[in-house]
Design a protein around this motif. Sequence first.
Motif, PDB file in Angstrom:
ATOM      1  N   LEU A   1       2.186 -10.479  -6.568  1.00  0.00           N
ATOM      2  CA  LEU A   1       1.687  -9.486  -7.511  1.00  0.00           C
ATOM      3  C   LEU A   1       2.620  -8.277  -7.573  1.00  0.00           C
ATOM      4  O   LEU A   1       3.171  -7.845  -6.556  1.00  0.00           O
ATOM      5  N   VAL A   2       2.778  -7.754  -8.765  1.00  0.00           N
ATOM      6  CA  VAL A   2       3.546  -6.516  -8.945  1.00  0.00           C
ATOM      7  C   VAL A   2       2.925  -5.427  -8.067  1.00  0.00           C
ATOM      8  O   VAL A   2       1.704  -5.270  -8.034  1.00  0.00           O
ATOM      9  N   GLY A   3       3.758  -4.709  -7.352  1.00  0.00           N
ATOM     10  CA  GLY A   3       3.305  -3.586  -6.548  1.00  0.00           C
ATOM     11  C   GLY A   3       2.711  -3.936  -5.199  1.00  0.00           C
ATOM     12  O   GLY A   3       2.332  -3.046  -4.449  1.00  0.00           O
ATOM     13  N   ASP A   4       2.642  -5.225  -4.871  1.00  0.00           N
ATOM     14  CA  ASP A   4       2.039  -5.627  -3.610  1.00  0.00           C
ATOM     15  C   ASP A   4       3.066  -5.524  -2.484  1.00  0.00           C
ATOM     16  O   ASP A   4       3.821  -6.447  -2.217  1.00  0.00           O
ATOM     17  N   GLN A   5       3.071  -4.399  -1.820  1.00  0.00           N
ATOM     18  CA  GLN A   5       4.075  -4.152  -0.793  1.00  0.00           C
ATOM     19  C   GLN A   5       3.829  -4.972   0.469  1.00  0.00           C
ATOM     20  O   GLN A   5       4.724  -5.133   1.291  1.00  0.00           O
ATOM     21  N   THR A   6       2.631  -5.501   0.625  1.00  0.00           N
ATOM     22  CA  THR A   6       2.319  -6.299   1.808  1.00  0.00           C
ATOM     23  C   THR A   6       2.808  -7.736   1.671  1.00  0.00           C
ATOM     24  O   THR A   6       3.347  -8.309   2.613  1.00  0.00           O
ATOM     25  N   TYR A   7       2.651  -8.329   0.486  1.00  0.00           N
ATOM     26  CA  TYR A   7       2.986  -9.740   0.303  1.00  0.00           C
ATOM     27  C   TYR A   7       4.150  -9.980  -0.663  1.00  0.00           C
ATOM     28  O   TYR A   7       4.483 -11.114  -0.967  1.00  0.00           O
ATOM     29  N   PHE A   8       4.750  -8.888  -1.135  1.00  0.00           N
ATOM     30  CA  PHE A   8       5.852  -8.982  -2.085  1.00  0.00           C
ATOM     31  C   PHE A   8       7.143  -9.403  -1.383  1.00  0.00           C
ATOM     32  O   PHE A   8       7.991 -10.083  -1.931  1.00  0.00           O
ATOM     33  N   GLY A   9       7.299  -8.967  -0.122  1.00  0.00           N
ATOM     34  CA  GLY A   9       8.597  -9.137   0.519  1.00  0.00           C
ATOM     35  C   GLY A   9       9.499  -7.986   0.091  1.00  0.00           C
ATOM     36  O   GLY A   9       9.030  -6.904  -0.267  1.00  0.00           O
ATOM     37  N   ARG A  10      10.768  -8.194   0.100  1.00  0.00           N
ATOM     38  CA  ARG A  10      11.706  -7.134  -0.277  1.00  0.00           C
ATOM     39  C   ARG A  10      11.569  -6.807  -1.759  1.00  0.00           C
ATOM     40  O   ARG A  10      11.618  -7.684  -2.610  1.00  0.00           O
TER      41      ARG A  10
ATOM     42  N   HIS B   1      -7.809 -10.889   1.017  1.00  0.00           N
ATOM     43  CA  HIS B   1      -6.509 -10.881   0.322  1.00  0.00           C
ATOM     44  C   HIS B   1      -6.213 -12.216  -0.372  1.00  0.00           C
ATOM     45  O   HIS B   1      -5.045 -12.546  -0.622  1.00  0.00           O
ATOM     46  N   GLN B   2      -7.245 -12.977  -0.720  1.00  0.00           N
ATOM     47  CA  GLN B   2      -7.027 -14.349  -1.185  1.00  0.00           C
ATOM     48  C   GLN B   2      -6.060 -14.470  -2.360  1.00  0.00           C
ATOM     49  O   GLN B   2      -5.108 -15.256  -2.303  1.00  0.00           O
ATOM     50  N   ILE B   3      -6.292 -13.724  -3.439  1.00  0.00           N
ATOM     51  CA  ILE B   3      -5.416 -13.846  -4.615  1.00  0.00           C
ATOM     52  C   ILE B   3      -4.002 -13.412  -4.270  1.00  0.00           C
ATOM     53  O   ILE B   3      -3.021 -14.069  -4.652  1.00  0.00           O
ATOM     54  N   ARG B   4      -3.869 -12.339  -3.529  1.00  0.00           N
ATOM     55  CA  ARG B   4      -2.550 -11.826  -3.160  1.00  0.00           C
ATOM     56  C   ARG B   4      -1.781 -12.842  -2.327  1.00  0.00           C
ATOM     57  O   ARG B   4      -0.582 -13.096  -2.557  1.00  0.00           O
ATOM     58  N   VAL B   5      -2.457 -13.459  -1.367  1.00  0.00           N
ATOM     59  CA  VAL B   5      -1.817 -14.459  -0.505  1.00  0.00           C
ATOM     60  C   VAL B   5      -1.464 -15.715  -1.295  1.00  0.00           C
ATOM     61  O   VAL B   5      -0.349 -16.248  -1.185  1.00  0.00           O
ATOM     62  N   HIS B   6      -2.398 -16.201  -2.106  1.00  0.00           N
ATOM     63  CA  HIS B   6      -2.162 -17.432  -2.856  1.00  0.00           C
ATOM     64  C   HIS B   6      -1.046 -17.286  -3.885  1.00  0.00           C
ATOM     65  O   HIS B   6      -0.206 -18.181  -4.035  1.00  0.00           O
ATOM     66  N   MET B   7      -1.025 -16.174  -4.606  1.00  0.00           N
ATOM     67  CA  MET B   7       0.020 -15.999  -5.609  1.00  0.00           C
ATOM     68  C   MET B   7       1.399 -15.858  -4.955  1.00  0.00           C
ATOM     69  O   MET B   7       2.388 -16.399  -5.447  1.00  0.00           O
ATOM     70  N   SER B   8       1.457 -15.170  -3.833  1.00  0.00           N
ATOM     71  CA  SER B   8       2.721 -15.065  -3.102  1.00  0.00           C
ATOM     72  C   SER B   8       3.140 -16.431  -2.576  1.00  0.00           C
ATOM     73  O   SER B   8       4.324 -16.793  -2.603  1.00  0.00           O
TER      74      SER B   8
END
Length: 326
Positions: free
Chosen positions: A248-257, A235-242
């Motif tokens: 990331l748009v649509g990332d329900q795991t790392y988006f938060g609310r 999940h590197q990119i998802r974690v780093h961008m968050s």
Amino acid sequence: MSNSIQASVLVPIHLGNKRLDKIAAELFPDFSRSRLQQWIVDGKLTVDGETRRIRDKMVGGENLELDVVLEAEGDWEAENIPLEVVYEDDDIVVINKPSGLVVHPAAGNYTGTLLNALLYHYPGIENVPRAGIVHRLDKDTTGLMVVAKTLQAQTQLVNQLQDRSMGREYEAVTMGVMTGGGIVEAPIARHPTSRTKMAVAPEGMGKEAITHYRVLKKFNAHTHIRCKLETGRTHQIRVHMSHIGYPLVGDQTYFGRFRLPKGISLHLRQELQTFQRQALHARELSLWHPTTDEYMTWDAELPEDFQKLLQSLSDEQSETYEDLDY
């Protein structure tokens, strides 16, 4: 595809006084040291016809003999699942993975995975660890993956991942408008309370993780970016961008609310609400071919849902500019 390996080689004098496993790693570079160590323990790699210990030292002149029959690691079933093959030869196959396809069987996903599909389309691959899979994409991430058809190819590809000579570039859409590109250097570890998530770890903990990113296009409240992985953590990119404030748009795991930008059109609102996966696509893959040593690069166009999202964001931006033209 043969599932047996036979090889014999003399230990040169200059390698004398070294451990058996270290010498084997030099003389059989197509296989990892850990695998060679296991073969020594199992008696499949012998010295002058005799079983020896991993740490035994050689003097030079001994004959190392490898006699291995590869066996399937698991009892996974082959399934006729369609695959989009971008490139294929005797050593590797490059796949353009669709959204929704899990790469490897795990709890809750024992069937219907890329591994099950590979076993159907390439039966001989069952004798390669993890059916030749050397790196993964998340279930809902689309794009390019390379799979090894042989143990030798797998070893070479894993080495490229480890020495960072394999190139992997992604495209993503983030929430928020970035001012420019940059580098995120932040170690990643398992989330302390949610075992299905990863997180940026405190200093001195976690595994090294480095992501390079640059802006492709800015929208009113979003950014289209290109990311290059220097490391390959889960999940590197998802974690780093968050982590830097641009999930990331649509990332329900790392988006938060889930939240929508203010003042957006009904069309864009519906597009964002119905985009039910992280907007992440493995766009480009580059590597040294494990047999020919040729440097090869593949590119996979953005999938339809990703293009539709970008078009909606572009339309929204155009409408805003038109509104200001008075």
